[in-house]
Design an enzyme around this catalytic site. Structure first.
Site, PDB file in Angstrom:
ATOM      1  N   GLY A  27       1.817  -2.030  -6.841  1.00  0.00           N
ATOM      2  CA  GLY A  27       0.574  -2.635  -7.389  1.00  0.00           C
ATOM      3  C   GLY A  27      -0.460  -1.800  -8.069  1.00  0.00           C
ATOM      4  N   GLY A  28      -1.536  -2.112  -7.957  1.00  0.00           N
ATOM      5  CA  GLY A  28      -2.755  -1.410  -8.549  1.00  0.00           C
ATOM      6  C   GLY A  28      -3.297  -0.095  -7.641  1.00  0.00           C
ATOM      7  N   ALA A  30      -1.313   0.637  -4.473  1.00  0.00           N
ATOM      8  CA  ALA A  30      -0.547   1.218  -3.718  1.00  0.00           C
ATOM      9  C   ALA A  30       0.995   0.720  -3.894  1.00  0.00           C
ATOM     10  CB  ALA A  30      -0.432   0.799  -2.157  1.00  0.00           C
ATOM     11  N   THR A  31       2.022   1.529  -3.550  1.00  0.00           N
ATOM     12  CA  THR A  31       3.485   1.292  -3.561  1.00  0.00           C
ATOM     13  C   THR A  31       4.140   0.820  -2.167  1.00  0.00           C
ATOM     14  OG1 THR A  31       3.749   2.607  -5.530  1.00  0.00           O
ATOM     15  CG2 THR A  31       5.608   1.730  -4.407  1.00  0.00           C
ATOM     16  N   ASP A 141     -10.657  -9.401   0.175  1.00  0.00           N
ATOM     17  CA  ASP A 141      -9.799  -9.477  -1.079  1.00  0.00           C
ATOM     18  C   ASP A 141      -8.553 -10.685  -0.636  1.00  0.00           C
ATOM     19  OD1 ASP A 141      -8.963  -9.157  -3.538  1.00  0.00           O
ATOM     20  OD2 ASP A 141      -7.846  -7.401  -3.250  1.00  0.00           O
TER      21      ASP A 141
END
Length: 645
Positions: A27-28, A30-31, A141
């Protein structure tokens, strides 16, 4: 090309503990990797932050702090955080692994969900958020990408605290808003501030999307969407989906009120309303289906643990549904046919689950109390007051109390105490710390010792050591000073030492010639009186004194001195008998005059002249005040000379 094969972390041992097996999602921020914890021999999900974040010290500090807070959460609908650490440039979280899909995947496949099914997803989400809010944590979030639907039907919320950690990075200082714009509350857009009611707003937007298949606002740019969150009122679901239950219109409207004060205080309050709405919705024929799940997709989220015990998530056993457009109308009932044993079992299970949903809803609807949170203690009084009001309390500030450990201005305790259940609107008193209590040392200078002890006790202090010191200015018996000094702040119950005047100490003039003794005593402020006595070895020297040497006395006191008989001329005893002076054949020396010299220099000078020296301390000021035999006398080598200083 399989990107997993090119990922440098796959196949590596992270931090000496986590063997990375494969990449799950990217993702934006983290992996996410599937990994084996070789220390505990369990499968985990490891979320590794992107290097741009890991290189920011402010992010790393906040990330570590938030990870510790999230790790303390223990709720069946929260993805558990096991560990946090760094390995070179890799900053990571170790979490429970949840095989399944995200809620975003389900919406992408199905478009929207029926009313009851949407609530059965939202109820465990709100339960997870409510648990976090009770612990003082805000998600910041909330969105379908952060809701996981496990293969076994459990619902899990992930990424608590990550948005708050991102706020510490340099990105926020360049004007980038943290959060997902489609779910961002008006106050987050305008000021960046977020609390439990911001999560409630995002949950309301998510419920709207589950019911209608779309977000309430669309725009060409993120800023145009943000503008509508601030200035528009979120439409009710029935505006886009005629026939949507009015109960859910009300639920969405309350959760998405533009003014935070008009929203439920936290996710627990919204949870109660959601359970009540679920209970009042018309029953659908047949078992209530769950959201179908399939193989894991490559979207950012993740993560979970082995199946948990049954909980009140209201998610039913998995039943496959068609993936086309969804209708809220009951499906037609097929003609009756003979049921096999397995079908009878499924029907019985469905009935039991429907009853469980009804009972759980009734229990939630009865929960109208709020709990005093323990997280208020230790927080700044202003922040704690705001949080307590958000939870539904009427807050009053009590009189501050001193405390040695809790900093001034922080909450020391609450009344009622943490964990107490109360009715909404109940009064909650916050007692702030006034900081450590300190008492100024009172002025006891000039008092007698008993008076000083009494005065110290009035201020909860204790007299410590008492030491006497000579003084020619402070009357004997009075306090000269204190240790610590007057006015210094000390703890209650501390000891304060007293220095008390001993007045003048009587000089030691024993053995001193009369004239010199007279000069010493008068110079020290005394009045000498002399009485002559006979039968003394050395004429006209002091053979007794009253008061005795070093006695405490007052200035101007009379000193009675007894002298050996004085003759007109002083001679050594052998001179009167015509004898030779002692020594080796008349080897004599002349005694130097060392009056008023430094006593050390005088001692050395006498020794250099060939005589021995006896030191007598009288006033202790370092200067020679008297000597015997006097300077200029001729004496045998080795004769003892006494000097007073």
């Amino acid at each position: 090309m399989d990107t997993t094969l090119t990922d440098p972390l796959v196949g590596k041992l992270l931090d000496g503990r986590y063997r990375v097996e494969s990449r799950i999602a990217r993702g934006g921020m983290a992996t996410v990797y599937l990994a084996l914890d070789i220390r505990l021999d369990r499968t985990v999900a490891v979320k590794v932050m992107h290097r741009s974040l890991a290189e920011d010290p402010a992010f790393v500090r906040r990330f570590i702090g938030e990870a510790k807070s999230v790790a303390s959460l223990s709720h069946p609908n929260v993805v558990h955080v096991f560990d946090q650490g760094t390995d070179g440039d890799n900053v990571y979280l170790s979490m429970e692994y949840v095989p399944g899909r995200t809620l975003r995947d389900v919406l992408r496949d199905r478009g929207r969900l029926p009313a009851r099914e949407a609530l059965e997803v939202m109820i465990p989400v709100l339960a997870a958020l409510g648990s976090a809010h009770q612990s003082g944590l805000v998600h910041r979030d909330v969105k379908p990408e952060n809701v996981l639907l496990a293969d076994d039907g459990r619902v899990k919320v992930v990424d608590f605290g990550l948005a708050r950690a991102i706020e510490a990075t340099n990105q926020t200082r360049t004007g980038v808003m943290i959060g997902t714009i489609g779910y961002m509350s008006p106050e987050q857009v305008t000021s960046g501030a977020a609390d439990a009611r911001s999560d409630v707003y995002a949950a309301g937007i998510m419920l709207f999307e589950l019911l209608t298949g779309r977000q309430p606002y669309e725009g060409d740019t993120p800023m145009s969407v943000a503008y509508r969150h601030v200035h528009d009122t979120v439409p009710v679901p029935s505006a886009l989906l005629p026939g949507s239950p009015p109960l859910l219109d009300t639920l969405v409207a309350r959760a998405t009120a533009r003014d935070p004060a008009n929203r439920p205080a936290d996710a627990t309050a919204l949870l109660v309303a959601a359970v009540d709405a679920h209970r009042m919705l018309p029953r659908e024929s047949g078992p209530v289906p769950s959201v179908p799940v399939g193989p894991p997709h490559t979207h950012e989220t993740t993560v979970s643990a082995p199946p948990a015990p049954a909980n009140h998530t209201l998610i039913q056993p998995r039943v496959e549904l068609p993936t086309g457009p969804v209708s809220d109308q009951p499906a037609p009932v097929p003609p009756a046919r003979r049921m096999s044993g397995a079908r009878w079992f499924l029907l019985a299970l469905a009935v039991v689950m429907v009853i469980a949903v009804g009972v759980t809803g009734w229990l939630f609807s009865q929960n109208t109390t709020i709990v005093v949170p323990s997280a208020l203690v230790g927080k700044n009084i202003t922040v704690a007051t705001s949080e307590a009001r958000q939870r539904g309390f009427t807050v009053e500030e009590g009189e501050a109390e001193h405390d040695e450990k809790v900093p001034k201005g922080s909450v020391l305790r609450t009344d009622p105490v943490a964990g107490t259940e109360a009715e909404p609107g109940s009064k909650l008193i916050l007692i702030a710390s006034a900081g450590p209590k300190r008492v100024a040392v009172p002025n006891v200078v000039g008092m007698t010792e008993p008076q000083a002890r009494s005065r110290l006790a009035e201020d909860s202090l204790v007299a410590g050591k008492v030491r006497k010191q000579a003084s020619d200015t402070v009357p004997r018996g009075q306090v000269m000073r204190t240790v610590p000094a007057v006015g210094n702040p000390v703890k209650e119950g501390s000891k304060v030492d007293l220095v008390i005047s001993a007045g003048l100490l009587m000089p030691d003039v024993m053995g001193m010639p009369r004239d010199q003794a007279d000069g010493v005593l008068r110079g020290a402020g005394f009045v000498p009186e002399f009485v002559e006595q006979t039968d003394a070895a050395q004429p006209c020297t002091v053979i007794a004194q009253d008061p005795r040497p070093k006695a405490e006395t007052d200035k101007g006191a009379v000193v009675r001195l007894t002298l050996s008989q004085c003759a007109s001329e002083w001679h050594w005893p052998w001179e009167n008998n015509g004898e030779q002076p002692p020594g080796d054949g008349g080897n004599v020396v002349q005694i130097p005059n060392i009056m008023f010299k430094d006593f050390r220099a005088a001692r050395d000078e006498l020794r250099a002249a060939g005589v021995t020296v006896k030191l007598r301390r009288t006033l202790g000021k370092g200067r020679v005040l008297a000597q015997i035999p006097p300077g200029g006398q001729t004496v045998p080598v080795g004769t003892e000379v006494t000097i007073w200083y």
